[in-house]
Write a protein that holds these residues in place. Structure first.
Motif, mmCIF file in Angstrom:
data_model
loop_
_atom_site.group_PDB
_atom_site.id
_atom_site.type_symbol
_atom_site.label_atom_id
_atom_site.label_comp_id
_atom_site.label_asym_id
_atom_site.label_seq_id
_atom_site.Cartn_x
_atom_site.Cartn_y
_atom_site.Cartn_z
ATOM 1 N N LEU A 127 56.446 11.276 39.411
ATOM 2 C CA LEU A 127 56.400 11.888 38.084
ATOM 3 C C LEU A 127 55.117 11.526 37.358
ATOM 4 C CD1 LEU A 127 57.664 13.395 35.690
ATOM 5 C CD2 LEU A 127 58.810 11.254 35.061
ATOM 6 N N VAL A 128 54.790 10.241 37.328
ATOM 7 C CA VAL A 128 53.584 9.799 36.627
ATOM 8 C C VAL A 128 52.334 10.342 37.312
ATOM 9 C CG1 VAL A 128 52.223 7.788 35.946
ATOM 10 C CG2 VAL A 128 54.714 7.735 35.726
ATOM 11 N N ALA A 129 52.320 10.346 38.642
ATOM 12 C CA ALA A 129 51.168 10.879 39.367
ATOM 13 C C ALA A 129 50.959 12.356 39.046
ATOM 14 C CB ALA A 129 51.363 10.685 40.869
ATOM 15 N N TYR A 130 52.053 13.103 38.980
ATOM 16 C CA TYR A 130 51.931 14.533 38.690
ATOM 17 C C TYR A 130 51.472 14.767 37.250
ATOM 18 C CZ TYR A 130 53.013 19.456 38.127
ATOM 19 O OH TYR A 130 52.919 20.793 37.858
ATOM 20 N N ILE A 183 44.482 9.454 31.738
ATOM 21 C CA ILE A 183 44.902 8.274 30.984
ATOM 22 C C ILE A 183 45.610 8.687 29.705
ATOM 23 C CG2 ILE A 183 44.040 6.321 29.632
ATOM 24 C CD1 ILE A 183 41.879 5.961 31.770
ATOM 25 N N LEU A 184 45.049 9.654 28.998
ATOM 26 C CA LEU A 184 45.666 10.119 27.761
ATOM 27 C C LEU A 184 47.055 10.685 28.023
ATOM 28 C CD1 LEU A 184 45.416 10.637 24.739
ATOM 29 C CD2 LEU A 184 44.322 12.822 25.254
ATOM 30 N N GLY A 185 47.182 11.488 29.076
ATOM 31 C CA GLY A 185 48.485 12.051 29.403
ATOM 32 C C GLY A 185 49.511 10.979 29.713
ATOM 33 N N VAL A 218 53.103 9.625 27.868
ATOM 34 C CA VAL A 218 54.362 9.345 28.575
ATOM 35 C C VAL A 218 54.857 7.941 28.239
ATOM 36 C CG1 VAL A 218 55.421 9.018 30.840
ATOM 37 C CG2 VAL A 218 53.871 10.943 30.454
ATOM 38 N N CYS A 219 53.948 6.968 28.213
ATOM 39 C CA CYS A 219 54.336 5.599 27.866
ATOM 40 C C CYS A 219 54.930 5.533 26.462
ATOM 41 C CB CYS A 219 53.124 4.667 27.954
ATOM 42 S SG CYS A 219 52.477 4.420 29.626
ATOM 43 N N GLY A 220 54.287 6.224 25.522
ATOM 44 C CA GLY A 220 54.793 6.229 24.160
ATOM 45 C C GLY A 220 56.175 6.857 24.057
#
Length: 242
Positions: free
Chosen positions: A124-127, A211-213, A217-219
């Protein structure tokens, strides 16, 4: 003697800092690899093999166009075509870079992420990171070269493939998950340095978009399910596979 004691004290401080920064992460990786060995990273191994296959095929006269049709993304193409090709574009090595670099990135970063996050979150994160870079290419060309955030029109013909955006995004996400703030900041700052002084092009700026994307997701993840900083020190928890 006092100099020797000061030196030992400095080494002890560095050890404590390293243990606080990387200890929880390394314990999780070691625990997974010891208990499951290669079964802990099936997606990583599949990604390495897929990248090798794509590298071999695209270097054959009969296979180049086939790989371009299924995994090559260019900003001038219709958006729906780019979206269909984006997942596989991650595993198509860039033609102007050595394939061993892509393989090392996938093996190390994907492997660490898969042992710490599980294969679903890793993919998911990679995509998300790769998609952020793909979408930025179109936005940057629309903005134009007159802005530091923009790109020249010629970049719409650049073949945009490779795992680097996903690798950068996964590194930032794992650092956030395990509260490795210094390492995460170092990754972000190195990408900013790359754009400012080394590679002010589509690839470099896509890393920042990735990184921004991932930070978005982290937020969202933090807001959805807050995690106490000490939670990351446990081997069990919501970050593991289910």
């Amino acid at each position: 003697m006092s100099v020797a004691r000061a030196g030992r004290r400095d080494i002890a401080v560095l050890r404590r800092a390293a243990r606080a920064e990387w200890g929880p992460l390394l314990r999780t990786v070691r625990s997974e690899l010891v208990s499951a060995r290669l079964r802990a990273i099936p997606v990583t191994l599949a990604a390495v093999c897929l990248t090798l296959v794509f590298q071999f095929v695209q270097n054959q006269a009969w296979g180049y166009h086939a790989i371009q049709d299924i995994g090559s993304v260019q900003a001038y193409e219709h958006l729906w075509i780019a979206l269909l090709r984006t997942p596989l574009s991650l595993f198509v090595p860039a033609l102007d870079l050595p394939v061993w670099g892509a393989l090392a990135q996938i093996l190390v970063v994907f492997g660490i992420a898969e042992t710490c996050l599980g294969w679903r979150k890793t993919l998911l994160v990679a995509y998300v990171a790769t998609l952020a870079g793909t979408m930025y290419a179109r936005i940057g060309i629309w903005i134009g070269p007159q802005s530091p955030l923009g790109l020249p029109d010629s970049d719409k013909y650049v073949i945009d493939t490779g795992p680097s955006a996903a690798v950068v995004g996964l590194a930032v996400f794992v650092c956030w998950r395990y509260r490795a703030w210094f390492t995460g900041s170092l990754v972000v700052l190195s990408m900013v340095f790359e754009v400012l002084f080394i590679k002010n092009n589509l690839a470099g700026k896509e890393h920042l978009a990735a990184i921004l994307g991932v930070l978005v997701v982290c937020g969202l993840w933090e807001a959805w399910r807050p995690v106490k900083p000490r939670d990351a020190q446990r081997v069990s928890g919501w970050g593991r596979r289910r």
